[in-house]
Design an enzyme around this catalytic site. Sequence first.
Site, PDB file in Angstrom:
ATOM      1  N   ARG A  44       0.868  -1.184   0.000  1.00 55.74           N
ATOM      2  CA  ARG A  44       0.000   0.000   0.000  1.00 55.74           C
ATOM      3  C   ARG A  44       0.899   1.225   0.000  1.00 55.74           C
ATOM      4  O   ARG A  44       2.134   1.127   0.089  1.00 55.74           O
ATOM      5  CB  ARG A  44      -1.020   0.001   1.157  1.00 55.74           C
ATOM      6  CG  ARG A  44      -0.650  -0.678   2.431  1.00 55.74           C
ATOM      7  CD  ARG A  44       0.462  -0.044   3.193  1.00 55.74           C
ATOM      8  NE  ARG A  44       0.292   1.386   3.339  1.00 55.74           N
ATOM      9  CZ  ARG A  44       1.240   2.248   3.588  1.00 55.74           C
ATOM     10  NH1 ARG A  44       2.500   1.835   3.714  1.00 55.74           N
ATOM     11  NH2 ARG A  44       1.008   3.529   3.702  1.00 55.74           N
ATOM     12  N   GLY A  45       0.273   2.401  -0.123  1.00 57.81           N
ATOM     13  CA  GLY A  45       1.044   3.628  -0.331  1.00 57.81           C
ATOM     14  C   GLY A  45       1.094   3.885  -1.828  1.00 57.81           C
ATOM     15  O   GLY A  45       1.446   2.982  -2.600  1.00 57.81           O
ATOM     16  N   ARG A  81      -7.538  -0.439  -6.719  1.00 60.98           N
ATOM     17  CA  ARG A  81      -7.860   0.633  -5.764  1.00 60.98           C
ATOM     18  C   ARG A  81      -8.061   1.920  -6.570  1.00 60.98           C
ATOM     19  O   ARG A  81      -7.290   2.181  -7.502  1.00 60.98           O
ATOM     20  CB  ARG A  81      -6.747   0.825  -4.720  1.00 60.98           C
ATOM     21  CG  ARG A  81      -6.618  -0.359  -3.753  1.00 60.98           C
ATOM     22  CD  ARG A  81      -5.649  -0.056  -2.615  1.00 60.98           C
ATOM     23  NE  ARG A  81      -6.235   0.835  -1.622  1.00 60.98           N
ATOM     24  CZ  ARG A  81      -5.559   1.343  -0.585  1.00 60.98           C
ATOM     25  NH1 ARG A  81      -4.278   1.072  -0.444  1.00 60.98           N
ATOM     26  NH2 ARG A  81      -6.155   2.132   0.299  1.00 60.98           N
ATOM     27  N   GLN A 186      -1.567   2.291   9.944  1.00 61.81           N
ATOM     28  CA  GLN A 186      -0.297   2.412   9.202  1.00 61.81           C
ATOM     29  C   GLN A 186       0.749   3.171  10.021  1.00 61.81           C
ATOM     30  O   GLN A 186       1.943   2.895   9.922  1.00 61.81           O
ATOM     31  CB  GLN A 186      -0.524   3.141   7.872  1.00 61.81           C
ATOM     32  CG  GLN A 186      -1.300   2.354   6.829  1.00 61.81           C
ATOM     33  CD  GLN A 186      -2.786   2.658   6.864  1.00 61.81           C
ATOM     34  OE1 GLN A 186      -3.335   2.990   7.909  1.00 61.81           O
ATOM     35  NE2 GLN A 186      -3.453   2.540   5.747  1.00 61.81           N
ATOM     36  N   ASP A 227      -2.128  10.712  -2.097  1.00 60.17           N
ATOM     37  CA  ASP A 227      -2.526   9.666  -3.047  1.00 60.17           C
ATOM     38  C   ASP A 227      -2.872  10.249  -4.405  1.00 60.17           C
ATOM     39  O   ASP A 227      -2.790   9.570  -5.424  1.00 60.17           O
ATOM     40  CB  ASP A 227      -3.715   8.879  -2.500  1.00 60.17           C
ATOM     41  CG  ASP A 227      -3.218   7.848  -1.510  1.00 60.17           C
ATOM     42  OD1 ASP A 227      -2.895   8.233  -0.375  1.00 60.17           O
ATOM     43  OD2 ASP A 227      -3.092   6.663  -1.900  1.00 60.17           O
ATOM     44  N   ASN A 237      -5.487  12.318   0.635  1.00 59.82           N
ATOM     45  CA  ASN A 237      -4.535  11.519   1.428  1.00 59.82           C
ATOM     46  C   ASN A 237      -5.330  10.793   2.507  1.00 59.82           C
ATOM     47  O   ASN A 237      -6.552  10.978   2.646  1.00 59.82           O
ATOM     48  CB  ASN A 237      -3.444  12.423   2.033  1.00 59.82           C
ATOM     49  CG  ASN A 237      -2.311  11.607   2.633  1.00 59.82           C
ATOM     50  OD1 ASN A 237      -1.780  10.712   1.976  1.00 59.82           O
ATOM     51  ND2 ASN A 237      -1.947  11.865   3.869  1.00 59.82           N
ATOM     52  N   LYS A 238      -4.625   9.959   3.247  1.00 57.44           N
ATOM     53  CA  LYS A 238      -5.279   9.117   4.256  1.00 57.44           C
ATOM     54  C   LYS A 238      -6.258   9.925   5.102  1.00 57.44           C
ATOM     55  O   LYS A 238      -5.956  11.032   5.545  1.00 57.44           O
ATOM     56  CB  LYS A 238      -4.194   8.487   5.137  1.00 57.44           C
ATOM     57  CG  LYS A 238      -4.686   7.567   6.230  1.00 57.44           C
ATOM     58  CD  LYS A 238      -5.595   6.469   5.714  1.00 57.44           C
ATOM     59  CE  LYS A 238      -4.982   5.616   4.621  1.00 57.44           C
ATOM     60  NZ  LYS A 238      -5.978   4.724   3.954  1.00 57.44           N
TER      61      LYS A 238
HETATM   62  O1  MRU Z   1      -4.467   3.184   2.314  1.00 57.10           O
HETATM   63  P1  MRU Z   1      -2.993   3.406   2.143  1.00 57.10           P
HETATM   64  O2  MRU Z   1      -2.164   2.847   3.262  1.00 57.10           O
HETATM   65  O3  MRU Z   1      -2.503   2.955   0.781  1.00 57.10           O
HETATM   66  O4  MRU Z   1      -2.833   4.994   2.193  1.00 57.10           O
HETATM   67  C1  MRU Z   1      -1.565   5.543   2.077  1.00 57.10           C
HETATM   68  C2  MRU Z   1      -1.542   7.015   2.219  1.00 57.10           C
HETATM   69  O5  MRU Z   1      -2.541   7.644   2.399  1.00 57.10           O
HETATM   70  C3  MRU Z   1      -0.213   7.679   2.037  1.00 57.10           C
HETATM   71  O6  MRU Z   1      -0.150   8.869   2.788  1.00 57.10           O
HETATM   72  C4  MRU Z   1       0.002   8.025   0.561  1.00 57.10           C
HETATM   73  O7  MRU Z   1      -0.279   6.927  -0.272  1.00 57.10           O
HETATM   74  C5  MRU Z   1       1.380   8.489   0.311  1.00 57.10           C
HETATM   75  S1  MRU Z   1       2.573   7.167   0.463  1.00 57.10           S
HETATM   76  C6  MRU Z   1       4.092   7.835   0.083  1.00 57.10           C
END
Ligand code: MRU
Length: 330
Positions: A44-45, A81, A186, A227, A237-238
């Site tokens: 993920r990320g 995703r 995370q 993201d 973002n998250k």
């Molecule tokens: O749901 P995730 O863990 O994929 O979400 C990740 C994030 O929101 C990160 O902040 C983003 O992808 C940047 S990772 C360098």
Amino acid sequence: MDAIVWKSHQLDLLDQRQLPFSTTYLTCTTADSVAQAIRDMVVRGAPAIGVSAMYGLVLAIQNDPSRSSFERACQVLAAARPTAVNLFDAIQHMTSALQDWDWSQNPSERAEAIARAYHQDDLHKNYALAKWGAGFLPGIRRVLTHCNTGSLATSGFGTALGIVRQLHREKRLDQVFADETRPYLQGARLTQWECQQEKIPCTLVTDGMGGYLMSEGMVDCVIVGADRIAANGDTANKVGTFMLAMAANYHGIPFIVAAPSTTLDRATPSGAGIPIEQRPSSEITSVFGHPIVPADSAVFNPAFDITPGELVTAIVTEDGVFQPPYAFGK
Ligand code: MRU
């Protein structure tokens, strides 16, 4: 420890669902299994999702070097995703590179070279943006961050956490505060683990504590990843990032978004056009498989939120530091 390991005919992904308690790799040998691993959060990320998808396309071509198999793999991976635009950037990158390919010739080697270069390029982008970010933040010693944006979320080094790493290397970091990042944890599981590996002083806080830390003068700056960044700087973002941005704005603390240029969605004018992924309710109603709420509780579980560009002090990419008004459009 590398999150993404390519071995000629297989992709080994560090299973991030198991961290920090075990470091095991999941082997993928098909595009479908890579898509499943992305969907299930094995990897993920945003940048790591894009790089993994690249190798998923290589596997599809290796298994069946036909245009139809490649196009099917593009569709399967694109459906994994919806929010991280790096996934679509990777698919577009490979599609463009093979656009004029004569499919009577096997493109496996070409595809593998493209994927390896994309992987390396992401790493270099991280190093570059980390230097830009650290250079933009003189006097910043205490950072609050959200989610995981380090080596695990990228090809290595990280974006927001890359800047934190860079500050640490320059002996300019006293403390990073990591939000635990409900519901997938995370921050608690991954950021804390990464920081411990490199002896970066990291203090875990819950997601609701950011405003209090700021009001007590305990943080100088908030740095997060992204993201997807729309042309006007609106940033997905998250989930929880938007609240941090509002709190930082209220307290007059810089709010920095760090991301490679592959996270810019120049074709989407504003955050209103960014799709927000809805995740299963079980991520909220249980922790490690143990129910924690009354049965039949109603749940809403958006994985991301949108921070308006006007709340973002600076967006840092490998190309430099951008400040409002943002205009990333083509
Ligand atoms: O749901 P995730 O863990 O994929 O979400 C990740 C994030 O929101 C990160 O902040 C983003 O992808 C940047 S990772 C360098």
